[in-house]
Design a protein around this motif. Structure first.
Motif, short mmCIF file in Angstrom:
data_model
loop_
_atom_site.label_atom_id
_atom_site.label_comp_id
_atom_site.label_asym_id
_atom_site.label_seq_id
_atom_site.Cartn_x
_atom_site.Cartn_y
_atom_site.Cartn_z
N ARG A 116 0.05 18.04 -13.51
CA ARG A 116 -0.86 19.10 -13.08
C ARG A 116 -2.33 18.68 -13.22
O ARG A 116 -3.20 19.33 -12.69
CB ARG A 116 -0.61 20.36 -13.88
N SER A 117 -2.59 17.63 -13.97
CA SER A 117 -3.96 17.17 -14.19
C SER A 117 -4.29 16.10 -13.16
O SER A 117 -3.73 15.02 -13.19
CB SER A 117 -4.08 16.59 -15.60
N TYR A 118 -5.19 16.40 -12.23
CA TYR A 118 -5.47 15.48 -11.14
C TYR A 118 -6.77 14.70 -11.31
O TYR A 118 -7.09 13.86 -10.49
CB TYR A 118 -5.54 16.24 -9.82
N TYR A 119 -7.55 14.97 -12.35
CA TYR A 119 -8.88 14.37 -12.42
C TYR A 119 -9.15 13.61 -13.70
O TYR A 119 -10.27 13.24 -13.97
CB TYR A 119 -9.94 15.47 -12.22
N GLU A 120 -8.14 13.37 -14.51
CA GLU A 120 -8.36 12.61 -15.74
C GLU A 120 -7.14 11.73 -16.01
O GLU A 120 -6.05 11.98 -15.50
CB GLU A 120 -8.59 13.56 -16.92
N ALA A 121 -7.34 10.71 -16.80
CA ALA A 121 -6.24 9.81 -17.17
C ALA A 121 -5.24 10.56 -18.05
O ALA A 121 -5.63 11.39 -18.87
CB ALA A 121 -6.78 8.59 -17.90
N VAL A 122 -3.98 10.28 -17.85
CA VAL A 122 -2.90 10.94 -18.60
C VAL A 122 -2.15 9.86 -19.39
O VAL A 122 -1.63 8.91 -18.79
CB VAL A 122 -1.93 11.67 -17.65
N PRO A 123 -2.07 9.97 -20.72
CA PRO A 123 -1.36 8.95 -21.50
C PRO A 123 0.15 9.02 -21.28
O PRO A 123 0.71 10.09 -21.05
CB PRO A 123 -1.71 9.29 -22.95
N TRP A 124 0.81 7.85 -21.32
CA TRP A 124 2.26 7.77 -21.16
C TRP A 124 2.80 6.71 -22.12
O TRP A 124 2.06 5.91 -22.66
CB TRP A 124 2.65 7.43 -19.72
N HIS A 125 4.11 6.75 -22.31
CA HIS A 125 4.81 5.67 -23.02
C HIS A 125 6.12 5.44 -22.28
O HIS A 125 6.58 6.29 -21.51
CB HIS A 125 5.01 5.99 -24.51
N GLY A 126 6.69 4.27 -22.46
CA GLY A 126 7.90 3.94 -21.74
C GLY A 126 8.65 2.80 -22.39
O GLY A 126 8.36 2.41 -23.54
N PHE A 127 9.58 2.26 -21.63
CA PHE A 127 10.45 1.21 -22.15
C PHE A 127 10.88 0.35 -20.97
O PHE A 127 11.17 0.86 -19.90
CB PHE A 127 11.67 1.84 -22.83
N GLY A 128 10.88 -0.97 -21.15
CA GLY A 128 11.29 -1.88 -20.08
C GLY A 128 11.92 -3.13 -20.66
O GLY A 128 12.08 -3.26 -21.87
N LEU A 130 11.16 -6.90 -20.27
CA LEU A 130 10.38 -8.05 -19.81
C LEU A 130 11.17 -9.35 -19.82
O LEU A 130 11.05 -10.15 -18.92
CB LEU A 130 9.13 -8.23 -20.67
N THR A 131 11.94 -9.57 -20.84
CA THR A 131 12.66 -10.84 -20.96
C THR A 131 14.03 -10.79 -20.32
O THR A 131 14.71 -11.79 -20.24
CB THR A 131 12.85 -11.22 -22.44
N GLY A 132 14.44 -9.63 -19.90
CA GLY A 132 15.76 -9.49 -19.33
C GLY A 132 16.80 -9.15 -20.38
O GLY A 132 17.82 -8.58 -20.08
N GLU A 133 16.56 -9.49 -21.62
CA GLU A 133 17.52 -9.21 -22.68
C GLU A 133 16.98 -8.14 -23.63
O GLU A 133 17.60 -7.14 -23.85
CB GLU A 133 17.84 -10.50 -23.47
N GLU A 134 15.82 -8.42 -24.20
CA GLU A 134 15.25 -7.52 -25.19
C GLU A 134 14.39 -6.46 -24.52
O GLU A 134 13.60 -6.75 -23.62
CB GLU A 134 14.36 -8.32 -26.17
N GLY A 135 14.52 -5.22 -24.98
CA GLY A 135 13.67 -4.16 -24.47
C GLY A 135 12.33 -4.16 -25.18
O GLY A 135 12.19 -4.70 -26.28
N ILE A 136 11.33 -3.59 -24.53
CA ILE A 136 9.99 -3.51 -25.12
C ILE A 136 9.42 -2.12 -24.88
O ILE A 136 9.53 -1.57 -23.79
CB ILE A 136 9.05 -4.60 -24.54
N ALA A 137 8.85 -1.54 -25.93
CA ALA A 137 8.16 -0.26 -25.82
C ALA A 137 6.79 -0.49 -25.20
O ALA A 137 6.11 -1.47 -25.53
CB ALA A 137 8.03 0.40 -27.19
N LEU A 138 6.40 0.38 -24.31
CA LEU A 138 5.12 0.25 -23.61
C LEU A 138 4.33 1.54 -23.74
O LEU A 138 4.90 2.60 -23.98
CB LEU A 138 5.38 -0.02 -22.12
N ARG A 139 3.02 1.44 -23.53
CA ARG A 139 2.16 2.62 -23.51
C ARG A 139 0.98 2.34 -22.59
O ARG A 139 0.64 1.19 -22.34
CB ARG A 139 1.70 2.99 -24.92
N GLY A 140 0.39 3.40 -22.12
CA GLY A 140 -0.75 3.24 -21.23
C GLY A 140 -1.25 4.57 -20.73
O GLY A 140 -1.04 5.61 -21.37
N SER A 141 -1.88 4.55 -19.55
CA SER A 141 -2.43 5.75 -18.94
C SER A 141 -2.09 5.77 -17.46
O SER A 141 -1.97 4.72 -16.82
CB SER A 141 -3.96 5.78 -19.08
N LEU A 142 -1.96 6.97 -16.94
CA LEU A 142 -1.84 7.19 -15.50
C LEU A 142 -3.21 7.63 -15.03
O LEU A 142 -3.77 8.60 -15.55
CB LEU A 142 -0.81 8.27 -15.20
#
Length: 183
Positions: A116-128, A130-142
């Motif tokens: 709903r917020s169209y004019y400011e950065a929105v923080p997020w976290h996730g999981f992916g 990178l190495t194909g085997e081990e998962g990695i926690a990620l964070r950033g902004s939209l």
């Protein structure tokens, strides 16, 4: 993030061709009982021209690798769910997979939402994966790039320094808000 991790499996794809076995991987997330949302380009590098028969070809093997809280990995076969297939999949680079939910009872549904917020950065976290085997926690902004009426184009920014690392394996994973909702 740890509560959502069992719902974000590695999506491992093998396609047998006449010369070799092509391999790709990424992430996905459970959106309902036995249903997983992921990026179409993980299944088919030529996704802009792919068709449902190509995605249901027996030469394509899809395996979901779910990690539990205790570090165990459960491998579950999956296939494209044709009920959710349309030309929009190719345009938007997403696909829904079916899998046997009974094999991974800890995987809970992560529900997509609309920001709903169209004019400011929105923080997020996730999981992916990178190495194909081990998962990695990620964070950033939209970061909103372009607002047109009710539609917004977002840029996904990651806080971790990933320079020099292949980003292969992050595709298809969710961006989770602090509320636990997925965008």
């Amino acid at each position: 993030m740890s509560a959502a991790t069992p719902s974000i499996p590695r999506v491992f794809v093998e396609r047998q061709t006449s010369q070799e076995t092509e391999v790709s991987y990424g992430a996905g997330f459970v959106i309902g009982a036995g249903l997983l949302l992921t990026a179409l380009h993980i299944l088919d590098a030529e996704y802009r021209t792919c068709t449902l028969p190509r995605l249901t070809d027996p030469a394509l093997r899809i395996t979901l690798e779910f990690s539990s809280q205790n570090g165990q990995c459960t491998k579950v076969p999956a296939q494209v769910d044709s009920r959710f297939w349309s030309s929009a999949n190719v345009e938007t680079d997403w696909v829904v997979l079916q899998f046997d939910q009974k094999q991974v009872p800890d995987a809970m549904s992560l529900q997509p939402c609309t920001l709903r917020s169209y004019y400011e950065a929105v923080p997020w976290h996730g999981f992916g994966y990178l190495t194909g085997e081990e998962g990695i926690a990620l964070r950033g902004s939209l970061l909103p790039l372009q607002v047109q009426g009710a539609s917004t184009r977002w840029q996904v920014l990651c806080d971790q320094p990933l320079s020099g690392a292949s980003l292969r394996g992050l595709s298809g994973g969710p961006c989770l808000l602090s509320s636990g909702q997925v965008v």
